[in-house]
Design a protein around this motif. Structure first.
Motif, mmCIF file in Angstrom:
data_model
loop_
_atom_site.group_PDB
_atom_site.id
_atom_site.type_symbol
_atom_site.label_atom_id
_atom_site.label_comp_id
_atom_site.label_asym_id
_atom_site.label_seq_id
_atom_site.Cartn_x
_atom_site.Cartn_y
_atom_site.Cartn_z
ATOM 1 N N ALA A 35 0.804 -1.226 0.045
ATOM 2 C CA ALA A 35 0.044 -0.003 -0.001
ATOM 3 C C ALA A 35 1.074 1.151 -0.035
ATOM 4 O O ALA A 35 1.992 1.337 0.693
ATOM 5 C CB ALA A 35 -1.043 0.007 1.342
ATOM 6 N N ASN A 36 0.417 2.472 -0.784
ATOM 7 C CA ASN A 36 1.310 3.638 -0.905
ATOM 8 C C ASN A 36 1.527 4.439 0.532
ATOM 9 O O ASN A 36 2.266 4.950 0.515
ATOM 10 C CB ASN A 36 0.837 4.313 -2.147
ATOM 11 N N ASN A 37 0.119 4.282 1.083
ATOM 12 C CA ASN A 37 0.244 4.917 2.026
ATOM 13 C C ASN A 37 -0.016 4.285 3.437
ATOM 14 O O ASN A 37 -0.735 3.344 3.641
ATOM 15 C CB ASN A 37 -1.340 5.913 2.138
ATOM 16 N N CYS A 38 0.671 5.009 4.331
ATOM 17 C CA CYS A 38 0.838 4.284 6.039
ATOM 18 C C CYS A 38 0.727 5.420 6.819
ATOM 19 O O CYS A 38 -0.398 5.928 7.056
ATOM 20 C CB CYS A 38 1.848 3.340 5.871
ATOM 21 N N MET A 39 1.707 5.740 7.374
ATOM 22 C CA MET A 39 1.989 6.685 8.568
ATOM 23 C C MET A 39 2.094 8.194 7.973
ATOM 24 O O MET A 39 2.276 9.180 8.876
ATOM 25 C CB MET A 39 3.242 6.327 9.428
ATOM 26 N N GLY A 40 2.393 8.554 6.742
ATOM 27 C CA GLY A 40 2.388 9.972 6.342
ATOM 28 C C GLY A 40 1.435 10.944 6.862
ATOM 29 O O GLY A 40 1.670 11.942 7.202
ATOM 30 N N GLU A 41 0.142 10.662 6.754
ATOM 31 C CA GLU A 41 -1.033 11.519 7.312
ATOM 32 C C GLU A 41 -1.037 11.579 8.813
ATOM 33 O O GLU A 41 -1.116 12.795 9.367
ATOM 34 C CB GLU A 41 -2.351 10.867 6.767
ATOM 35 N N PHE A 42 -0.602 10.470 9.416
ATOM 36 C CA PHE A 42 -0.268 10.609 10.812
ATOM 37 C C PHE A 42 0.510 11.428 11.247
ATOM 38 O O PHE A 42 0.354 12.454 12.157
ATOM 39 C CB PHE A 42 -0.002 9.074 11.447
ATOM 40 N N ASP A 43 1.624 11.576 10.478
ATOM 41 C CA ASP A 43 2.933 12.530 10.953
ATOM 42 C C ASP A 43 2.406 14.004 10.884
ATOM 43 O O ASP A 43 2.760 14.844 11.564
ATOM 44 C CB ASP A 43 3.996 12.254 9.715
ATOM 45 N N HIS A 44 1.607 14.237 9.650
ATOM 46 C CA HIS A 44 1.099 15.649 9.657
ATOM 47 C C HIS A 44 0.099 15.832 10.897
ATOM 48 O O HIS A 44 -0.015 17.113 11.406
ATOM 49 C CB HIS A 44 0.054 15.725 8.479
ATOM 50 N N TRP A 45 -0.771 14.942 11.201
ATOM 51 C CA TRP A 45 -1.572 15.117 12.628
ATOM 52 C C TRP A 45 -0.765 15.658 13.705
ATOM 53 O O TRP A 45 -0.975 16.375 14.423
ATOM 54 C CB TRP A 45 -2.544 13.920 12.988
ATOM 55 N N VAL A 46 0.529 14.735 13.852
ATOM 56 C CA VAL A 46 1.444 15.094 15.127
ATOM 57 C C VAL A 46 1.947 16.367 14.932
ATOM 58 O O VAL A 46 2.056 16.944 15.955
ATOM 59 C CB VAL A 46 2.462 13.972 15.111
ATOM 60 N N SER A 47 2.254 16.714 13.777
ATOM 61 C CA SER A 47 2.787 17.982 13.496
ATOM 62 C C SER A 47 1.897 19.432 13.946
ATOM 63 O O SER A 47 2.196 20.174 14.553
ATOM 64 C CB SER A 47 3.363 18.500 12.078
ATOM 65 N N LEU A 48 0.701 18.787 13.598
ATOM 66 C CA LEU A 48 -0.672 19.786 13.803
ATOM 67 C C LEU A 48 -0.559 20.258 15.496
ATOM 68 O O LEU A 48 -0.786 21.265 15.945
ATOM 69 C CB LEU A 48 -1.801 19.558 13.378
ATOM 70 N N PHE A 49 -0.520 18.920 15.862
ATOM 71 C CA PHE A 49 -0.671 18.791 17.496
ATOM 72 C C PHE A 49 0.394 19.639 18.269
ATOM 73 O O PHE A 49 0.406 20.303 19.156
ATOM 74 C CB PHE A 49 -0.951 17.427 18.129
ATOM 75 N N ALA A 50 1.888 19.608 17.461
ATOM 76 C CA ALA A 50 2.896 20.138 18.038
ATOM 77 C C ALA A 50 2.521 21.756 17.854
ATOM 78 O O ALA A 50 3.077 22.466 18.762
ATOM 79 C CB ALA A 50 4.014 19.769 17.342
ATOM 80 N N GLU A 51 2.101 21.981 16.876
ATOM 81 C CA GLU A 51 1.693 23.484 16.427
ATOM 82 C C GLU A 51 0.931 24.011 17.529
ATOM 83 O O GLU A 51 1.129 25.093 18.071
ATOM 84 C CB GLU A 51 1.241 23.569 15.124
ATOM 85 N N VAL A 52 -0.161 23.273 17.986
ATOM 86 C CA VAL A 52 -1.285 23.914 18.686
ATOM 87 C C VAL A 52 -0.481 23.901 20.354
ATOM 88 O O VAL A 52 -0.604 24.883 21.059
ATOM 89 C CB VAL A 52 -2.187 22.705 18.950
ATOM 90 N N ILE A 53 0.584 22.907 20.753
ATOM 91 C CA ILE A 53 1.111 23.116 22.075
ATOM 92 C C ILE A 53 2.129 24.155 21.821
ATOM 93 O O ILE A 53 2.009 25.124 22.881
ATOM 94 C CB ILE A 53 2.083 21.836 22.211
ATOM 95 N N LYS A 54 2.624 24.585 20.876
ATOM 96 C CA LYS A 54 3.592 25.869 20.561
ATOM 97 C C LYS A 54 2.772 27.122 20.793
ATOM 98 O O LYS A 54 3.147 27.981 21.384
ATOM 99 C CB LYS A 54 4.353 25.696 19.450
ATOM 100 N N ALA A 55 1.681 26.964 20.166
ATOM 101 C CA ALA A 55 0.586 28.293 20.244
ATOM 102 C C ALA A 55 0.313 28.592 21.687
ATOM 103 O O ALA A 55 -0.063 29.758 22.001
ATOM 104 C CB ALA A 55 -0.519 28.111 19.347
#
Length: 533
Positions: free
Chosen positions: A318-338
């Protein structure tokens, strides 16, 4: 080994190195004489969508190679106080498939077309029918034939085409060769002759005969080599390319360049029959070494490749696995920094992943789709990441993260059901590796539930492909005539620690409920592709 013993090995030129080009990171691993990792380096990169083609530029490829090696060299200096100047054996591996085509002068004819592209549907379909053999869209021969169908001007000038690993190996040695595992993702292999299928080559040449190209297919494919065979030595130019400082000496023995599927098999000790492994990171694929041929071709669903020593392997990819999860983690990190919080990304990942174990077994009615790109196994040519839930879903962090992990395995499960249910394939052991298993108890739990079978992780699981490639380089100089599976068992994994998770029935049932929702929800994904540009 002690630090001083490893330092002595490096100083005396006995270091063995593996370098692997992944989708998001290029990693380099140096191993000692016990085949244990001693130093590491890496380089982060990302593919680009240029004119509708997923690619990495030639400049990025070389710069990434040099950066990963320089980082390894720095790690060696830091840990052992010595400069890495001589390597005994080196191996290059990379994500498989794709298309790198060169003219007679060695110039790249078109930008690198990676495995991620789903632009070769017509070629894949026609070749699969012609050969009565599954030829996936991402395979190199699909890319070549699609270029012919598209009447692309460059095709008449092709003198050589290869994979990413084959390209780097060629640059370091001057040799146009490929390990059989990587070669099996370019064109079908005859496991009896351990070479390209001659009958299929003849059929292909006949298919394009009316084009009157100056080349025949066999002339432009890289030569096939088995694990342990001599793939050349690193030239002076190659050493300078790898280490522009000029400190690296030429002469390292080179293992046959391999694909990430083959290095994954090695890293998980999964090259013997009835063994299997699942590699889960940016993409995900499960491979099982077969006892016999499948009863029929499952084009677009099951690929047939080989181990690095030429045994037949069934692969669900399958072409897709954890790439989208990584984007969500980055979003959560951005929220924490905000909110003026500090972010430790390792802690954030582990905290989120561990929360998945507390979620409802069926993910509480949440349904994400992680399709950053198209997915052949579910017949979708493009991707649109989505998140859907009912008004009454149990919308918690634990369920959200568990759903992200379960959807990462949805397409994989679609393929594996064929092997289990239609072909009655038996597996004695299934071993996982890659980023999905970094927090082992979580990765093993979700994966074992998804595949309704026990899944193990070795203590080296986090090292993955680059370590597997270093081990193949070690086999080249230390194999002493043993078969690859015997050598791995006795010399590499004899004392390795293994963690195995056997799924509970409630976890299996929970994933099955999620998977039924996922399968039905593919209509939503298709609608998004049709509706959102």
């Amino acid at each position: 080994m002690t630090k001083e013993e490893i330092k002595s090995e490096i100083e005396s030129g006995k270091a063995i190195v593996g370098i692997e080009f992944g989708s998001t990171r290029i990693k380099a691993v140096l191993i000692d004489s016990t085949n244990a990792p001693a130093a590491m380096g890496s380089h982060t990169w990302e593919n680009s969508l240029v004119n509708g083609i997923w690619t990495y530029s030639q400049e990025e490829i070389i710069a990434g190679l040099q950066s990963a090696y320089a980082d390894l060299k720095s790690d060696v200096q830091k840990k052992f106080g010595v400069t890495l100047k001589k390597i005994r054996a080196l191996g290059i591996s990379a994500m498989m498939h794709g298309y790198l085509a060169f003219d007679k002068n060695g110039s790249l004819l078109v930008p690198f077309r990676t495995w991620r592209n789903t632009i070769t549907g017509a070629a894949s379909e026609k070749l699969s029918a012609l050969f009565n053999y599954p030829i996936p869209e991402r395979w190199s021969i699909s890319h070549l034939y699609q270029a012919i169908l598209n009447n692309e001007e460059h095709v008449k000038d092709v003198s050589f085409f290869t994979t990413l690993a084959g390209f780097i190996h060629w640059k370091l040695t001057g040799n146009k060769v490929l390990g059989i595992g990587d070669a099996s993702g370019m064109f079908p292999i005859d496991t009896a002759t351990k070479d390209y299928n001659k009958n299929f080559i003849s059929k292909f040449d006949s298919l394009v005969a009316d084009k009157k190209f100056s080349w025949k297919l066999e002339e432009i494919l890289p030569k096939v080599l088995l694990a342990g065979e001599d793939a050349g030595t690193m030239t002076t130019e190659g050493a300078k390319l790898l280490d522009p400082s000029g400190e690296l000496e030429a002469g390292a023995k080179m293992a046959p360049p391999e694909g990430d599927a083959g290095t994954g098999m090695v890293a998980t000790n999964s090259v013997a029959k009835r063994t299997g492994n699942v590699s889960a990171g940016t993409s995900v694929f499960a491979m099982v070494v077969l006892e016999k041929d499948l009863s029929k071709a499952y084009s677009g669903l099951i690929d047939l490749v080989t181990t690095p020593d030429g045994a037949l392997v069934a692969m669900a990819h399958a072409n897709n696995c954890m790439g989208e999860f990584d984007h969500w983690v980055s979003l959560f990190a951005e929220v924490i920094k905000a909110t003026n919080g500090s972010v430790d990304m390792n802690k954030l990942y582990s905290t989120l992943l561990l929360s998945a174990l507390k979620g409802d077994k069926d993910c509480g009615g949440l349904l994400p789709f992680n399709y950053l790109s198209g997915e052949s196994i579910t017949a979708l040519t493009e991707g649109r990441p989505l998140f859907v839930r009912t008004q009454h879903a149990n919308f918690t962090m634990a369920n959200f993260i568990r759903a992200q992990l379960c959807t990462a395995l949805g397409a994989l499960r679609t393929g594996m059901d064929i092997l289990f249910d239609k072909e009655s394939v038996k597996i004695d052991s299934l071993t996982g590796h890659g980023g999905f298993f970094k927090t082992a108890e979580v990765g093993l739990s979700i994966m074992s539930a998804a595949l309704h079978t026990p899944v193990s992780a070795l203590e080296t699981a986090g090292e993955g492909g680059p370590w597997g490639m270093a081990v193949l380089a070690s086999y080249l100089v230390n194999g002493n005539g043993k078969s690859l599976s015997e050598w791995l068992e006795k010399e590499v994994f004899a004392a390795s620690k293994k963690t195995t998770v056997t799924p509970k029935q409630e976890d299996i049932d929970g994933f099955n409920t999620f998977f039924a929702r996922y399968t039905k929800g593919l209509a939503i994904e298709k609608a998004a592709i049709d509706s959102i540009e």
